[in-house]
Enzyme design. Sequence first.
Site, PDB file in Angstrom:
ATOM      1  N   LEU A  48       0.859  -1.184   0.000  1.00 40.01           N
ATOM      2  CA  LEU A  48       0.000   0.000   0.000  1.00 40.01           C
ATOM      3  C   LEU A  48       0.897   1.236   0.000  1.00 40.01           C
ATOM      4  O   LEU A  48       1.899   1.286   0.712  1.00 40.01           O
ATOM      5  CB  LEU A  48      -0.911  -0.027   1.227  1.00 40.01           C
ATOM      6  CG  LEU A  48      -1.904  -1.208   1.233  1.00 40.01           C
ATOM      7  CD1 LEU A  48      -2.492  -1.431   2.615  1.00 40.01           C
ATOM      8  CD2 LEU A  48      -2.995  -0.992   0.192  1.00 40.01           C
ATOM      9  N   THR A  80      -1.312  -9.275   7.746  1.00 41.87           N
ATOM     10  CA  THR A  80      -0.861 -10.518   8.358  1.00 41.87           C
ATOM     11  C   THR A  80       0.262 -11.110   7.519  1.00 41.87           C
ATOM     12  O   THR A  80       0.215 -11.074   6.287  1.00 41.87           O
ATOM     13  CB  THR A  80      -2.041 -11.505   8.533  1.00 41.87           C
ATOM     14  OG1 THR A  80      -1.523 -12.758   8.978  1.00 41.87           O
ATOM     15  CG2 THR A  80      -2.842 -11.700   7.256  1.00 41.87           C
ATOM     16  N   HIS A  81       1.290 -11.600   8.206  1.00 44.59           N
ATOM     17  CA  HIS A  81       2.485 -12.103   7.517  1.00 44.59           C
ATOM     18  C   HIS A  81       2.813 -13.506   8.032  1.00 44.59           C
ATOM     19  O   HIS A  81       2.825 -13.725   9.246  1.00 44.59           O
ATOM     20  CB  HIS A  81       3.653 -11.140   7.779  1.00 44.59           C
ATOM     21  CG  HIS A  81       4.934 -11.610   7.175  1.00 44.59           C
ATOM     22  ND1 HIS A  81       5.084 -11.837   5.826  1.00 44.59           N
ATOM     23  CD2 HIS A  81       6.130 -11.920   7.737  1.00 44.59           C
ATOM     24  CE1 HIS A  81       6.303 -12.255   5.579  1.00 44.59           C
ATOM     25  NE2 HIS A  81       6.959 -12.319   6.727  1.00 44.59           N
ATOM     26  N   GLY A 111       6.688   0.000   5.033  1.00 47.96           N
ATOM     27  CA  GLY A 111       7.790  -0.862   4.617  1.00 47.96           C
ATOM     28  C   GLY A 111       7.275  -2.262   4.309  1.00 47.96           C
ATOM     29  O   GLY A 111       6.076  -2.482   4.155  1.00 47.96           O
ATOM     30  N   ASP A 128       6.498  -5.626   5.678  1.00 43.43           N
ATOM     31  CA  ASP A 128       6.211  -6.451   6.865  1.00 43.43           C
ATOM     32  C   ASP A 128       6.982  -5.979   8.098  1.00 43.43           C
ATOM     33  O   ASP A 128       7.431  -6.809   8.912  1.00 43.43           O
ATOM     34  CB  ASP A 128       6.537  -7.941   6.565  1.00 43.43           C
ATOM     35  CG  ASP A 128       5.752  -8.466   5.376  1.00 43.43           C
ATOM     36  OD1 ASP A 128       4.578  -8.092   5.235  1.00 43.43           O
ATOM     37  OD2 ASP A 128       6.328  -9.228   4.578  1.00 43.43           O
TER      38      ASP A 128
HETATM   39  C1  GRF Z   1      -1.391 -15.768   4.083  1.00 45.60           C
HETATM   40  O1  GRF Z   1      -0.493 -16.702   4.632  1.00 45.60           O
HETATM   41  C2  GRF Z   1      -0.833 -14.378   4.156  1.00 45.60           C
HETATM   42  O2  GRF Z   1      -0.115 -14.130   5.301  1.00 45.60           O
HETATM   43  C3  GRF Z   1       0.078 -14.374   2.960  1.00 45.60           C
HETATM   44  O3  GRF Z   1      -0.677 -15.027   1.969  1.00 45.60           O
HETATM   45  C4  GRF Z   1      -1.561 -15.934   2.599  1.00 45.60           C
HETATM   46  C5  GRF Z   1      -2.947 -15.590   2.133  1.00 45.60           C
HETATM   47  O4  GRF Z   1      -3.816 -16.644   2.341  1.00 45.60           O
HETATM   48  N1  GRF Z   1       0.495 -13.041   2.614  1.00 45.60           N
HETATM   49  P1  GRF Z   1      -5.367 -16.507   2.058  1.00 45.60           P
HETATM   50  O5  GRF Z   1      -5.550 -15.818   0.713  1.00 45.60           O
HETATM   51  O6  GRF Z   1      -5.994 -15.745   3.179  1.00 45.60           O
HETATM   52  O7  GRF Z   1      -5.867 -17.933   2.003  1.00 45.60           O
END
Ligand code: GRF
Length: 271
Positions: A164, A179-180, A214, A216
């Site tokens: 973004l 989420t990472h 940045g 993650d």
């Molecule tokens: C997740 O593990 C997220 O952290 C990563 O890609 C995956 C996405 O999974 N960036 P989904 O599309 O929610 O099934």
Amino acid sequence: MATPPVQVGWVRPADNSKHPYKEAAVVVHPEGTKSPPGLVEHRPGAPARIVVLVSGSGTNLQALIDAENAEKAQHADEAQHAGKAQQAAKAEPAGPAFGATIVAVGADRTGIQGLDRAEQAGIPTFALRVKDFATREDWDRALRDKVAEYEPDLVVSAGFMKLLGPDFLAAFDGRVINTHPALSPSFPGMHGPADALAYGVKVTGCTVFFVAGGVDDGPVVAQAAVPVEDGDDEASLHERIKTAERALLVDVVGRLARHGWTIDNRKVTFQ
Ligand code: GRF
């Protein structure tokens, strides 16, 4: 110089005639200025409005949809038990158990399962592809404007595979989480599970964080550890991480929605 603290509470806009009862998140800067202007208060019960951004299979999105639906079912059940069948049919979209409602799902591509999941759940969707804009900056501003139409209190990037940009992040300052699939600050980028495997770590996991521009590297909201097992490949490890990731994301979104949050020098606390 230390990063100034940013406090997010909940505001009832004084002049919001369009949504007189809507509670919106407000960013309170240390000097006391806030945007939009209004009376800061903890939200008294209206669900937080969430826009979710996806790029692929959307299993994290589905976990959020399921949490909201479970809450709707609970409301309907409670109303029925109270002998209020009519009220059950009009059950509020969210309540104290989750506290959030998904008002739209956006994507950077079409034809993905994530958008199908939203449509099946009756949630409005939109897709904005970078290649349809003259510049990346134009795309970022278009995404900002589209998301803003839904007046979100919180934007959840859940498997959204684009960074973004500054215009988007300025508009939703301190209100975008991501989420990472790794334990930050380890293994940032697109290949968290593969990089963890290649390094040979025995424990990896997932991180929910506030997006700061940045890769993650924003303030961490919550993390969950996941073991690396003998014989894991990238797919098996990522799948184990995603199971933990979905539970973590639902928990975090619910807590942010119900309690509000503070980001102070990278330290995130729930109110
Ligand atoms: C997740 O593990 C997220 O952290 C990563 O890609 C995956 C996405 O999974 N960036 P989904 O599309 O929610 O099934």
